[in-house]
Scaffold this motif. Structure first.
Motif, short mmCIF file in Angstrom:
data_model
loop_
_atom_site.label_atom_id
_atom_site.label_comp_id
_atom_site.label_asym_id
_atom_site.label_seq_id
_atom_site.Cartn_x
_atom_site.Cartn_y
_atom_site.Cartn_z
N THR A 67 44.78 -17.85 -25.76
CA THR A 67 44.68 -16.49 -25.23
C THR A 67 44.42 -16.49 -23.74
O THR A 67 45.04 -15.74 -22.99
CB THR A 67 43.57 -15.71 -25.97
OG1 THR A 67 43.87 -15.73 -27.36
CG2 THR A 67 43.48 -14.29 -25.47
N ARG A 68 43.51 -17.34 -23.29
CA ARG A 68 43.22 -17.42 -21.85
C ARG A 68 44.45 -17.85 -21.06
O ARG A 68 44.71 -17.34 -19.97
CB ARG A 68 42.08 -18.39 -21.60
CG ARG A 68 40.75 -17.83 -22.00
CD ARG A 68 39.62 -18.75 -21.60
NE ARG A 68 38.37 -18.21 -22.09
CZ ARG A 68 37.52 -18.87 -22.85
NH1 ARG A 68 37.79 -20.12 -23.19
NH2 ARG A 68 36.41 -18.31 -23.25
N VAL A 115 46.86 -14.86 -20.84
CA VAL A 115 46.37 -13.86 -19.88
C VAL A 115 46.59 -14.35 -18.47
O VAL A 115 47.03 -13.61 -17.59
CB VAL A 115 44.88 -13.53 -20.14
CG1 VAL A 115 44.29 -12.73 -18.99
CG2 VAL A 115 44.73 -12.79 -21.44
N TRP A 116 46.30 -15.63 -18.21
CA TRP A 116 46.50 -16.20 -16.88
C TRP A 116 47.97 -16.12 -16.47
O TRP A 116 48.28 -15.72 -15.35
CB TRP A 116 46.02 -17.65 -16.87
CG TRP A 116 46.17 -18.31 -15.55
CD1 TRP A 116 45.37 -18.18 -14.45
CD2 TRP A 116 47.22 -19.20 -15.16
NE1 TRP A 116 45.85 -18.93 -13.42
CE2 TRP A 116 46.98 -19.57 -13.82
CE3 TRP A 116 48.34 -19.73 -15.82
CZ2 TRP A 116 47.81 -20.45 -13.13
CZ3 TRP A 116 49.16 -20.59 -15.13
CH2 TRP A 116 48.90 -20.95 -13.81
#
Length: 57
Positions: A28-29, A32-33
């Motif tokens: 997820t990170r 998003v990045w």
């Protein structure tokens, strides 16, 4: 990845569940990045005006 192997080797459901949860957080990170990077790059290079959604005034 090491935690997944450790969970399998020790036959620990808790460690395995935590490792899968951490893997999901990492995914997820990363997404998003990438999304923010793409949005910011398009904003810097965009020369077209933006259009707002709504009723015209």
């Amino acid at each position: 990845m090491i935690a997944i192997i450790g969970g399998i080797v020790t036959n620990s459901t808790a460690i395995l569940a935590d490792a899968v949860h951490d893997l999901g957080d990492s995914f997820t990170r990363r997404q998003v990045w990438r999304f923010l990077k793409d949005v910011l790059m398009k904003k810097e290079t965009s020369s077209t005006p933006t259009v707002s959604v709504g009723s015209p005034c």
